[in-house]
Design a protein around this motif. Structure first.
Motif, PDB file in Angstrom:
ATOM      1  N   UNK A  77     -11.061  15.914  25.480  1.00  0.00           N
ATOM      2  CA  UNK A  77     -11.400  16.974  24.514  1.00  0.00           C
ATOM      3  C   UNK A  77     -10.152  17.456  23.771  1.00  0.00           C
ATOM      4  N   UNK A  78      -9.043  17.584  24.496  1.00  0.00           N
ATOM      5  CA  UNK A  78      -7.800  17.994  23.839  1.00  0.00           C
ATOM      6  C   UNK A  78      -7.360  16.942  22.826  1.00  0.00           C
ATOM      7  N   UNK A  79      -7.531  15.681  23.190  1.00  0.00           N
ATOM      8  CA  UNK A  79      -7.188  14.576  22.291  1.00  0.00           C
ATOM      9  C   UNK A  79      -8.089  14.580  21.048  1.00  0.00           C
ATOM     10  N   UNK A  80      -9.395  14.809  21.269  1.00  0.00           N
ATOM     11  CA  UNK A  80     -10.326  14.875  20.137  1.00  0.00           C
ATOM     12  C   UNK A  80      -9.962  16.028  19.212  1.00  0.00           C
ATOM     13  N   UNK A  81      -9.593  17.171  19.806  1.00  0.00           N
ATOM     14  CA  UNK A  81      -9.177  18.302  18.989  1.00  0.00           C
ATOM     15  C   UNK A  81      -7.928  17.989  18.191  1.00  0.00           C
ATOM     16  N   UNK A  82      -7.012  17.233  18.811  1.00  0.00           N
ATOM     17  CA  UNK A  82      -5.785  16.820  18.121  1.00  0.00           C
ATOM     18  C   UNK A  82      -6.115  15.995  16.885  1.00  0.00           C
ATOM     19  N   UNK A  83      -6.995  15.039  17.028  1.00  0.00           N
ATOM     20  CA  UNK A  83      -7.355  14.166  15.909  1.00  0.00           C
ATOM     21  C   UNK A  83      -8.004  14.960  14.778  1.00  0.00           C
ATOM     22  N   UNK A  84      -8.958  15.818  15.133  1.00  0.00           N
ATOM     23  CA  UNK A  84      -9.702  16.549  14.105  1.00  0.00           C
ATOM     24  C   UNK A  84      -8.790  17.538  13.375  1.00  0.00           C
ATOM     25  N   UNK A  85      -7.967  18.269  14.129  1.00  0.00           N
ATOM     26  CA  UNK A  85      -7.094  19.243  13.468  1.00  0.00           C
ATOM     27  C   UNK A  85      -6.019  18.554  12.635  1.00  0.00           C
ATOM     28  N   UNK A  86      -5.536  17.376  13.083  1.00  0.00           N
ATOM     29  CA  UNK A  86      -4.588  16.607  12.268  1.00  0.00           C
ATOM     30  C   UNK A  86      -5.221  16.191  10.953  1.00  0.00           C
ATOM     31  N   UNK A  87      -6.475  15.778  11.023  1.00  0.00           N
ATOM     32  CA  UNK A  87      -7.192  15.391   9.807  1.00  0.00           C
ATOM     33  C   UNK A  87      -7.279  16.567   8.845  1.00  0.00           C
ATOM     34  N   UNK A  88      -7.603  17.748   9.385  1.00  0.00           N
ATOM     35  CA  UNK A  88      -7.689  18.941   8.541  1.00  0.00           C
ATOM     36  C   UNK A  88      -6.357  19.303   7.916  1.00  0.00           C
ATOM     37  N   UNK A  89      -5.268  19.191   8.690  1.00  0.00           N
ATOM     38  CA  UNK A  89      -3.936  19.498   8.161  1.00  0.00           C
ATOM     39  C   UNK A  89      -3.585  18.596   6.980  1.00  0.00           C
ATOM     40  N   UNK A  90      -3.866  17.299   7.130  1.00  0.00           N
ATOM     41  CA  UNK A  90      -3.536  16.333   6.073  1.00  0.00           C
ATOM     42  C   UNK A  90      -4.354  16.604   4.820  1.00  0.00           C
ATOM     43  N   UNK A  91      -5.637  16.861   4.997  1.00  0.00           N
ATOM     44  CA  UNK A  91      -6.504  17.138   3.842  1.00  0.00           C
ATOM     45  C   UNK A  91      -6.047  18.404   3.123  1.00  0.00           C
ATOM     46  N   UNK A  92      -5.674  19.417   3.904  1.00  0.00           N
ATOM     47  CA  UNK A  92      -5.271  20.689   3.315  1.00  0.00           C
ATOM     48  C   UNK A  92      -4.009  20.541   2.475  1.00  0.00           C
ATOM     49  N   UNK A  93      -3.022  19.824   2.979  1.00  0.00           N
ATOM     50  CA  UNK A  93      -1.765  19.686   2.255  1.00  0.00           C
ATOM     51  C   UNK A  93      -1.980  18.989   0.917  1.00  0.00           C
ATOM     52  N   UNK A  94      -2.752  17.906   0.930  1.00  0.00           N
ATOM     53  CA  UNK A  94      -3.004  17.154  -0.307  1.00  0.00           C
ATOM     54  C   UNK A  94      -3.781  18.001  -1.308  1.00  0.00           C
ATOM     55  N   UNK A  95      -4.819  18.696  -0.818  1.00  0.00           N
ATOM     56  CA  UNK A  95      -5.622  19.539  -1.705  1.00  0.00           C
ATOM     57  C   UNK A  95      -4.784  20.658  -2.314  1.00  0.00           C
ATOM     58  N   UNK A  96      -3.942  21.296  -1.492  1.00  0.00           N
ATOM     59  CA  UNK A  96      -3.144  22.416  -1.962  1.00  0.00           C
ATOM     60  C   UNK A  96      -2.126  21.984  -3.015  1.00  0.00           C
ATOM     61  N   UNK A  97      -1.486  20.833  -2.803  1.00  0.00           N
ATOM     62  CA  UNK A  97      -0.494  20.352  -3.761  1.00  0.00           C
ATOM     63  C   UNK A  97      -1.145  20.052  -5.110  1.00  0.00           C
ATOM     64  N   UNK A  98      -2.303  19.389  -5.078  1.00  0.00           N
ATOM     65  CA  UNK A  98      -2.968  19.072  -6.342  1.00  0.00           C
ATOM     66  C   UNK A  98      -3.485  20.342  -7.025  1.00  0.00           C
ATOM     67  N   UNK A  99      -4.057  21.262  -6.245  1.00  0.00           N
ATOM     68  CA  UNK A  99      -4.623  22.474  -6.820  1.00  0.00           C
ATOM     69  C   UNK A  99      -3.534  23.334  -7.454  1.00  0.00           C
ATOM     70  N   UNK A 100      -2.352  23.387  -6.809  1.00  0.00           N
ATOM     71  CA  UNK A 100      -1.247  24.160  -7.382  1.00  0.00           C
ATOM     72  C   UNK A 100      -0.872  23.621  -8.755  1.00  0.00           C
ATOM     73  N   UNK A 101      -0.885  22.306  -8.902  1.00  0.00           N
ATOM     74  CA  UNK A 101      -0.565  21.721 -10.211  1.00  0.00           C
ATOM     75  C   UNK A 101      -1.731  21.898 -11.188  1.00  0.00           C
ATOM     76  N   UNK A 102      -2.940  21.698 -10.698  1.00  0.00           N
ATOM     77  CA  UNK A 102      -4.110  21.771 -11.568  1.00  0.00           C
ATOM     78  C   UNK A 102      -4.286  23.168 -12.158  1.00  0.00           C
ATOM     79  N   UNK A 103      -3.991  24.202 -11.375  1.00  0.00           N
ATOM     80  CA  UNK A 103      -4.157  25.580 -11.837  1.00  0.00           C
ATOM     81  C   UNK A 103      -3.029  26.037 -12.749  1.00  0.00           C
TER      82      UNK A 103
END
Length: 418
Positions: free
Chosen positions: A12-38
């Motif tokens: 379960x800890x490993x599964x949480x690691x994978x899911x939260x890592x996925x969220x971190x990566x998605x967030x960084x990419x979205x934030x960088x593009x949105x900062x430029x887009x806005x």
């Protein structure tokens, strides 16, 4: 390893690691593009990268709190809070309140909350697995971190093009919610009472120990070959920060969000290919590997900038980052081979922290330069930086004679045993 995954708490800890890592990566990419887009400005993109990356350098400050708090509650709380904060962006977009300033406020808050997660997971491992399983457990976590970050950085760029950056925040909030549920059902034994009641001034004591350990790592590193070898990572990390800050603007000139996603996928694919191929290069002279590798990176990187056909640009981006992925692995293997085990964590943290600080600075200055001279010029300077690394390895009086890892004589390079 099979027995390890038979452990429900670890699974379960490993599964949480994978899911939260996925969220971190998605967030960084979205934030960088949105900062430029806005904003339409590379300055804001660079500032966004700086604000997201700087909290990583402050992660050591979270350690004393991780030692004091209940780990399961801490892990759940960080996921819930991050999920709430990322939802501010789509809510503001729905109400018509969204601005680049709001994105820049939310980014460092979420990034700082995330600095509690990895130390808490590391502290939980010894409580849920046997001592003889710790190496396998850490290896699995490391693979999850690298693999998921690579995959979802690429996917994030593609999703930005398909559904938009704001929608990516909604997806990200779901990953945090799922991870919170996973952590909530994970049983993490508490430490013995005698350990938790050692001192009422545990935070100050832990910080004092950290400073002492850091000083010991610095003392060992001083006078070794690692000091000379630190210059290339500083240059490369600075270049990476500048590149990521100006990549949205560069991509907008070549087709917009779709191009951004393709170029991110090419970069992460190159890093992964390089990491996978590193084991085939372990008998090659370290100097030759570094010099030739960064020469190829510089040439292909500069070629990618001036090729106007997107598939060719993406291919050259991938080829440019492949040597970087390989040399990263070789550099870390060199440290792990010759640094005494009792000092390995401290020396590694000194080297990685020292080189990592260049990335947020590169992001900040790269964004400013991108606004003044253009994103293409900034990314071209990154290629020149790679060529500088080649020159450094060729002319340095010590590094130019560095053989393959297994043939290095430790005492010749200050790698003293303790």
């Amino acid at each position: 390893m099979r027995a390890l995954f038979g452990n429900v708490a670890f699974r379960r800890l490993f599964a949480g690691r994978i899911i939260t890592n996925a969220g971190d990566s998605l967030y960084y990419i979205a934030a960088m593009w949105l900062a430029y887009d806005l904003s339409g400005s590379a300055i804001y993109t660079g500032l966004a990268g700086f604000l997201t990356l700087v909290p990583q350098a402050l992660q050591f400050l979270t350690g004393p709190f991780v030692d004091r708090w209940d780990l399961r509650r801490l892990l759940v709380a960080t996921q819930v809070l991050q999920g709430v904060f990322v939802l501010i962006i789509p809510f503001a977009a729905w109400k018509g309140w969204l601005s680049v300033e709001l994105v820049l406020i939310v980014m460092p808050v979420v990034a700082m909350l995330n600095q509690f997660v990895y130390p808490a997971q590391s502290a939980a491992l010894p409580r849920i697995v046997d001592d003889e399983e710790l190496v396998d457990a850490n290896s699995a976590f490391s693979f999850a971190y690298q693999g998921v970050d690579t995959a979802f950085s690429s996917l994030g760029g593609i999703l930005v093009a398909l559904v938009g950056a704001v929608s990516l925040y909604l997806i990200d909030s779901v990953t945090f919610a799922v991870t919170a549920l996973v952590f909530a059902t994970t049983r993490i034994p508490a430490v013995e009472d005698s350990e938790t009641e050692e001192s009422t001034d545990q935070v100050a004591s832990a910080l004092s120990n950290y400073v002492g350990n850091l000083r010991e790592g610095i003392e060992y590193t001083r006078g070794t070959i690692f000091v000379s070898m630190l210059v290339p990572p500083l240059v490369v990390n600075f270049a990476i920060g500048a590149t990521m800050a100006t990549l949205p603007a560069f991509a907008s000139l070549r087709g917009g969000a779709r191009t951004y996603g393709i170029l991110l996928a090419a970069i992460t694919a190159g890093l992964l290919l390089g990491a996978l191929s590193a084991s085939l290069l372990k008998r090659v002279s370290v100097q030759r590997l570094m010099a030739i590798g960064f020469l190829l990176s510089g040439i292909t990187w500069l070629g990618a900038i001036y090729v106007q056909w997107l598939p060719a640009t993406a291919l050259l981006f991938c080829l440019a980052w492949t040597p970087i992925g390989a040399t990263n692995v070789v550099f870390m293997s060199l440290i792990q081979t010759y640094v005494p085990e009792k000092l390995l964590g401290r020396v590694t943290s000194v080297i990685i922290s020292g080189s990592a600080m260049a990335e947020p600075l590169g992001s900040l200055l790269g964004g400013v330069a991108g606004e003044r001279v253009g994103s293409t010029a900034v990314i071209a300077v990154t290629g020149i930086g790679f060529l500088f690394v080649t020159l450094y390895w060729v002319i340095h009086p010590v590094l130019r004679h560095l053989p393959a890892i297994e043939k290095i004589e430790p005492t010749e390079y200050g790698l003293k045993r303790v």
